[in-house]
Design an enzyme around this catalytic site. Sequence first.
Site, PDB file in Angstrom:
ATOM      1  N   ASP A 201      13.514  51.866  15.000  1.00 27.75           N
ATOM      2  CA  ASP A 201      12.698  52.892  13.407  1.00 27.75           C
ATOM      3  C   ASP A 201      11.290  53.792  13.826  1.00 27.75           C
ATOM      4  O   ASP A 201      10.010  53.170  12.956  1.00 27.75           O
ATOM      5  CB  ASP A 201      13.168  52.053  12.288  1.00 27.75           C
ATOM      6  CG  ASP A 201      12.890  53.457  10.456  1.00 27.75           C
ATOM      7  OD1 ASP A 201      12.426  55.113  11.230  1.00 27.75           O
ATOM      8  OD2 ASP A 201      12.568  52.720   9.421  1.00 27.75           O
TER       9      ASP A 201
ATOM     10  N   HIS B  31      12.653  56.802  10.284  1.00 22.43           N
ATOM     11  CA  HIS B  31      13.766  57.841   9.168  1.00 22.43           C
ATOM     12  C   HIS B  31      12.907  58.493   8.258  1.00 22.43           C
ATOM     13  O   HIS B  31      13.498  59.269   7.936  1.00 22.43           O
ATOM     14  CB  HIS B  31      14.260  56.408   8.687  1.00 22.43           C
ATOM     15  CG  HIS B  31      13.073  55.569   7.554  1.00 22.43           C
ATOM     16  ND1 HIS B  31      12.502  54.842   8.080  1.00 22.43           N
ATOM     17  CD2 HIS B  31      12.917  56.043   6.134  1.00 22.43           C
ATOM     18  CE1 HIS B  31      11.854  54.204   6.578  1.00 22.43           C
ATOM     19  NE2 HIS B  31      12.018  55.118   5.718  1.00 22.43           N
TER      20      HIS B  31
ATOM     21  N   GLN C 272       8.853  51.454  -1.157  1.00 19.67           N
ATOM     22  CA  GLN C 272       9.425  52.890  -0.814  1.00 19.67           C
ATOM     23  C   GLN C 272       8.120  53.700  -1.160  1.00 19.67           C
ATOM     24  O   GLN C 272       6.917  53.755  -1.794  1.00 19.67           O
ATOM     25  CB  GLN C 272      10.569  52.792  -2.614  1.00 19.67           C
ATOM     26  CG  GLN C 272      10.854  54.520  -1.736  1.00 19.67           C
ATOM     27  CD  GLN C 272      12.143  54.872  -2.971  1.00 19.67           C
ATOM     28  OE1 GLN C 272      12.322  54.277  -3.822  1.00 19.67           O
ATOM     29  NE2 GLN C 272      12.762  55.665  -2.575  1.00 19.67           N
ATOM     30  N   GLY C 273       7.619  53.999  -0.048  1.00 20.73           N
ATOM     31  CA  GLY C 273       6.723  55.186   0.131  1.00 20.73           C
ATOM     32  C   GLY C 273       6.066  54.818   1.536  1.00 20.73           C
ATOM     33  O   GLY C 273       4.825  55.711   1.478  1.00 20.73           O
ATOM     34  N   ASP C 274       6.080  54.102   1.964  1.00 22.20           N
ATOM     35  CA  ASP C 274       5.053  53.350   2.197  1.00 22.20           C
ATOM     36  C   ASP C 274       5.719  53.153   3.932  1.00 22.20           C
ATOM     37  O   ASP C 274       4.564  53.026   5.304  1.00 22.20           O
ATOM     38  CB  ASP C 274       5.232  51.730   2.306  1.00 22.20           C
ATOM     39  CG  ASP C 274       3.619  51.128   0.393  1.00 22.20           C
ATOM     40  OD1 ASP C 274       2.839  52.430   0.858  1.00 22.20           O
ATOM     41  OD2 ASP C 274       4.187  50.601   0.296  1.00 22.20           O
ATOM     42  N   SER C 275       6.909  53.485   4.221  1.00 19.78           N
ATOM     43  CA  SER C 275       7.121  53.817   5.273  1.00 19.78           C
ATOM     44  C   SER C 275       6.331  54.489   6.188  1.00 19.78           C
ATOM     45  O   SER C 275       5.611  55.570   5.641  1.00 19.78           O
ATOM     46  CB  SER C 275       8.999  54.847   5.118  1.00 19.78           C
ATOM     47  OG  SER C 275       9.664  53.612   4.889  1.00 19.78           O
TER      48      SER C 275
END
Length: 227
Positions: free
Chosen positions: A87, A41, A178-181
Amino acid sequence: IVGGTATSIEDHPWQVSLQRSGAHFCGGSIISSNIIVTAAHCLDSPTTLSNLRVRAGSNKRTYGGVLLQVAAMKAHEGYNYQTKVNDIGVLRLQSSLTFGSTIKAIAMASATPAHGSAASISGWGKTSYSGGSSSATLLYANTKIVGRSQCASSTYGYGSSVMATMICAAAANKDACQGDSGGPLVSGGQLVGVISWGQECALANYPGVFANVAELRDWVLQAQKTV
Ligand code: 4AZ
């Protein structure tokens, strides 16, 4: 990372920051001198080869280490942006990294870690779901593996949305956000997961959900040859 502790890059030398148009937006892990594993993603629009850079060798989000361009990227063909199944994706860097104390590859696990195993997450993502901002310095947190079947059970809130290629990890008030993905879930010194999704961050009945590297390892091994 919610509930994290600042750390050095020497302790997480496989960790990279993916930057889009100059701003951090996802994490990744070095698996060879020119290949990064991240979340599929993270490669969705608006990410393009021309706006993407990879920072390696620094625990700072905005400076240090090396900033490299990406020659090619490939998301898993079975990735679905709604369900987040499969993912995972790979990047091929335009030039090879030079390994040293701040830049090293991590091996991908070939077996799924057992429920209850110790594991750690790291990244520059938000430090709380509401109102938090991305961290200037790399943070890590220790968590525990929640097996897929346990994660899909009525103990937690996800049910059947935790699919076969996923694994979970949880610890009270510690989670990816959010932003660690795209970043690493590490257990036993191996990459066991890729940070993927979750219901908000660090909610009691909602573990972090990860792409299960052991289940997707064969795809990565093939993809790194052809990307
Ligand atoms: C995200 O939006 C995200 N709590 C990543 C991980 C988790 C939640 C959200 C896990 O990138």
